[in-house]
Design a protein around this motif. Structure first.
Motif, PDB file in Angstrom:
ATOM      1  N   GLY A   2       0.816  -1.205   0.000  1.00  0.00           N
ATOM      2  CA  GLY A   2       0.000   0.000   0.000  1.00  0.00           C
ATOM      3  C   GLY A   2       0.850   1.256   0.000  1.00  0.00           C
ATOM      4  N   GLU A   3       1.900   1.260   0.804  1.00  0.00           N
ATOM      5  CA  GLU A   3       2.785   2.428   0.870  1.00  0.00           C
ATOM      6  C   GLU A   3       3.535   2.639  -0.441  1.00  0.00           C
ATOM      7  OE1 GLU A   3       5.083   1.403   4.273  1.00  0.00           O
ATOM      8  OE2 GLU A   3       3.446   1.825   5.694  1.00  0.00           O
ATOM      9  N   TYR A   4       3.877   1.553  -1.103  1.00  0.00           N
ATOM     10  CA  TYR A   4       4.572   1.659  -2.397  1.00  0.00           C
ATOM     11  C   TYR A   4       3.662   2.290  -3.442  1.00  0.00           C
ATOM     12  CZ  TYR A   4       7.243   0.356  -6.562  1.00  0.00           C
ATOM     13  OH  TYR A   4       7.942   0.391  -7.752  1.00  0.00           O
ATOM     14  N   TYR A   5       2.422   1.826  -3.496  1.00  0.00           N
ATOM     15  CA  TYR A   5       1.454   2.467  -4.391  1.00  0.00           C
ATOM     16  C   TYR A   5       1.377   3.972  -4.122  1.00  0.00           C
ATOM     17  CZ  TYR A   5      -1.125  -1.474  -6.615  1.00  0.00           C
ATOM     18  OH  TYR A   5      -1.524  -2.530  -7.388  1.00  0.00           O
ATOM     19  N   SER A   6       1.218   4.324  -2.854  1.00  0.00           N
ATOM     20  CA  SER A   6       1.045   5.742  -2.498  1.00  0.00           C
ATOM     21  C   SER A   6       2.263   6.565  -2.895  1.00  0.00           C
ATOM     22  CB  SER A   6       0.777   5.878  -1.003  1.00  0.00           C
ATOM     23  OG  SER A   6      -0.482   5.337  -0.666  1.00  0.00           O
ATOM     24  N   ASP A   7       3.442   6.027  -2.655  1.00  0.00           N
ATOM     25  CA  ASP A   7       4.670   6.753  -2.993  1.00  0.00           C
ATOM     26  C   ASP A   7       4.780   6.982  -4.499  1.00  0.00           C
ATOM     27  OD1 ASP A   7       7.357   7.795  -2.191  1.00  0.00           O
ATOM     28  OD2 ASP A   7       8.029   6.161  -3.497  1.00  0.00           O
ATOM     29  N   GLN A   8       4.358   5.992  -5.283  1.00  0.00           N
ATOM     30  CA  GLN A   8       4.499   6.083  -6.737  1.00  0.00           C
ATOM     31  C   GLN A   8       3.368   6.870  -7.410  1.00  0.00           C
ATOM     32  OE1 GLN A   8       7.256   4.788  -8.494  1.00  0.00           O
ATOM     33  NE2 GLN A   8       8.001   4.583  -6.378  1.00  0.00           N
TER      34      GLN A   8
ATOM     35  N   ASP B 150      -0.018 -11.212  -1.063  1.00  0.00           N
ATOM     36  CA  ASP B 150       1.158 -11.749  -1.746  1.00  0.00           C
ATOM     37  C   ASP B 150       1.457 -11.031  -3.058  1.00  0.00           C
ATOM     38  OD1 ASP B 150       1.631 -14.259   0.009  1.00  0.00           O
ATOM     39  OD2 ASP B 150      -0.488 -14.375  -0.507  1.00  0.00           O
ATOM     40  N   ILE B 151       0.898  -9.840  -3.245  1.00  0.00           N
ATOM     41  CA  ILE B 151       1.101  -9.136  -4.508  1.00  0.00           C
ATOM     42  C   ILE B 151       2.596  -8.869  -4.733  1.00  0.00           C
ATOM     43  CG2 ILE B 151       0.803  -6.822  -3.508  1.00  0.00           C
ATOM     44  CD1 ILE B 151      -0.724  -6.118  -6.155  1.00  0.00           C
ATOM     45  N   LEU B 152       3.025  -9.019  -5.967  1.00  0.00           N
ATOM     46  CA  LEU B 152       4.425  -8.833  -6.325  1.00  0.00           C
ATOM     47  C   LEU B 152       4.684  -7.384  -6.721  1.00  0.00           C
ATOM     48  CD1 LEU B 152       4.859 -12.017  -8.568  1.00  0.00           C
ATOM     49  CD2 LEU B 152       5.379 -11.785  -6.128  1.00  0.00           C
ATOM     50  N   LYS B 153       5.880  -6.905  -6.429  1.00  0.00           N
ATOM     51  CA  LYS B 153       6.245  -5.543  -6.814  1.00  0.00           C
ATOM     52  C   LYS B 153       6.147  -5.380  -8.329  1.00  0.00           C
ATOM     53  CE  LYS B 153       9.950  -2.118  -6.382  1.00  0.00           C
ATOM     54  NZ  LYS B 153      10.231  -1.946  -7.829  1.00  0.00           N
ATOM     55  N   GLU B 154       6.517  -6.433  -9.082  1.00  0.00           N
ATOM     56  CA  GLU B 154       6.425  -6.348 -10.543  1.00  0.00           C
ATOM     57  C   GLU B 154       4.973  -6.141 -10.993  1.00  0.00           C
ATOM     58  OE1 GLU B 154       8.219  -9.901  -9.457  1.00  0.00           O
ATOM     59  OE2 GLU B 154       8.984  -8.063  -8.549  1.00  0.00           O
ATOM     60  N   GLU B 155       4.035  -6.754 -10.280  1.00  0.00           N
ATOM     61  CA  GLU B 155       2.621  -6.567 -10.595  1.00  0.00           C
ATOM     62  C   GLU B 155       2.186  -5.144 -10.280  1.00  0.00           C
ATOM     63  OE1 GLU B 155       0.789 -11.026  -9.894  1.00  0.00           O
ATOM     64  OE2 GLU B 155       1.241  -9.794  -8.134  1.00  0.00           O
ATOM     65  N   GLN B 156       2.644  -4.626  -9.157  1.00  0.00           N
ATOM     66  CA  GLN B 156       2.309  -3.247  -8.811  1.00  0.00           C
ATOM     67  C   GLN B 156       2.871  -2.279  -9.848  1.00  0.00           C
ATOM     68  OE1 GLN B 156       3.453  -3.523  -4.310  1.00  0.00           O
ATOM     69  NE2 GLN B 156       1.829  -2.002  -4.494  1.00  0.00           N
TER      70      GLN B 156
END
Length: 372
Positions: free
Chosen positions: A261-267, A353-359
């Motif tokens: 969730g934090e990665y989504y928000s940052d990007q 289990d979502i992957l960073k590559e998927e995000q």
């Protein structure tokens, strides 16, 4: 890409889950049983609450909570009012409405939760309960809610159907400290999900605990003597066993989910309106919901064409839900924040289990569709 890839959660625990399922089938212990008792103990210890009662769904948990508080089935509750947020899954309002209670609706704040600045004005002599919802995995403002409830001598039911594993000012959701009763859901897509429907009710009150155990089993006091009007509201032992295995490593799952969730928000923070998390909250991002200014449906269609599925939470605020709108007496414009959210929200793929590559695929698609 799937909106939620639930199979991966099973796959990484496949051996232990299959073994547990096989054991339960071999023993044919499907209703009640040691797995249910163990799960209740595990989750009560985890949250720090005294009592946990496994139930057949989050919705049933809400209904049973109202019954346990003394709003008995078969009685006239038309003069009793329950306050719920305008932005929530229908069940939050459906539970009191199902028992014939009047539903009062409160608009939401910037965190998608009940706006405490608007709450107190809704309370009157007929108000008997508040059901705050920890929407999208983030707890509501409980200090303010509990203070208002105490001052007016009314019950608080923590609707934690999306927030098991979250915390408010270091107090765990479902700890029994954020209301008289807390209810969570184990619907498969939840942060802790089973392989069907399921839920649990939590309380520190022994009398409520005893009531709940009777009510989930037709008001049976234990010897087929029915002392209350209840329902078939038990959590199946098979689902309890699955949850016991899935609960192993749960904190690690939630840490992964938070980081996602934090990665989504940052990007995405400079592209769309990302979810705002209060500094005192730890969210489990049950859903990751952004808001776009215009053309929500067109944006969703374009994302889908790029292989990115999305979802809506929720197409109708509670006060405009077709089955309740006329009865509640609200009209469009009465809950402006919730109405805006219902028209501009887009939920992005996220799971344990979502992957960073998927995000990154999701993020790149959003940038492409919005021309950023």
């Amino acid at each position: 890409m799937k909106y939620m890839n639930l199979y991966r959660g099973y796959e990484k625990r496949k051996g232990s889950i299959d073994k547990k399922i096989s054991s339960i089938i071999e023993r044919s212990q499907f209703i009640f049983g040691e797995e249910l008792e163990s799960l209740e103990i595990e989750l009560s210890n985890y949250t720090g609450v005294k009592y946990a009662v496994g139930v057949s769904s989050g919705h049933v948990g809400l209904v049973l909570s109202l019954l346990a508080l003394g709003f008995n089935a078969g009685e006239n509750h038309s003069n009793k009012e329950v306050i719920v947020p305008a932005m929530t899954f229908f069940s939050t309002a459906e539970a009191p409405a199902f028992l014939g209670m009047k539903v009062r609706v409160c608009d939401i704040d910037e965190y998608f939760n009940m706006d405490i600045k608007k709450l107190e004005s809704l309370i009157n002599k007929n108000t008997v309960a508040i059901i705050p919802v920890n929407l999208f995995g983030q707890c509501a403002n409980y200090d303010a809610i509990l203070d208002i409830a105490k001052k007016n001598n009314i019950f608080v039911i923590e609707d934690a159907c999306q927030s098991f594993g979250a915390s408010y000012k270091d107090i765990k959701s479902c700890s029994g400290k954020l209301g008289d009763i807390a209810v969570t859901s184990f619907f498969p897509a939840k942060p802790l999900g089973c392989f069907g429907d399921g839920g649990m009710v939590f309380t520190n009150n022994e009398e409520l605990y005893k009531n709940l155990k009777q009510l989930r089993h037709h008001g049976d006091e234990g010897t087929m003597i029915h002392v209350k009007l209840g329902t078939t509201g038990r959590l199946d032992n098979l689902q309890a066993g699955i949850l016991l295995e899935k609960f192993k490593g749960f904190d690690e799952d939630m840490e992964h989910r938070r980081k996602a969730g934090e990665y989504y928000s940052d990007q995405l923070k400079n592209i769309v309106k990302v979810p705002k998390i209060a500094e005192y909250n730890k969210s489990v991002y049950a859903q990751y919901v952004i808001q776009v200014e215009d053309n929500r449906d067109e944006i969703r269609n374009k994302l889908n064409e790029l292989g990115v599925p999305t979802a809506l939470y929720y197409p109708h605020p509670i006060h405009l839900a077709p089955v309740l709108a006329e009865k509640l007496g609200y009209k469009e414009g009465d809950m402006p924040v919730s109405e805006y959210a219902s028209k501009h929200n887009i939920a992005l793929p996220i799971d344990n289990d979502i992957l960073k590559e998927e995000q990154d695929i999701v993020i790149d698609a959003i940038k492409k569709v919005l021309g950023k």
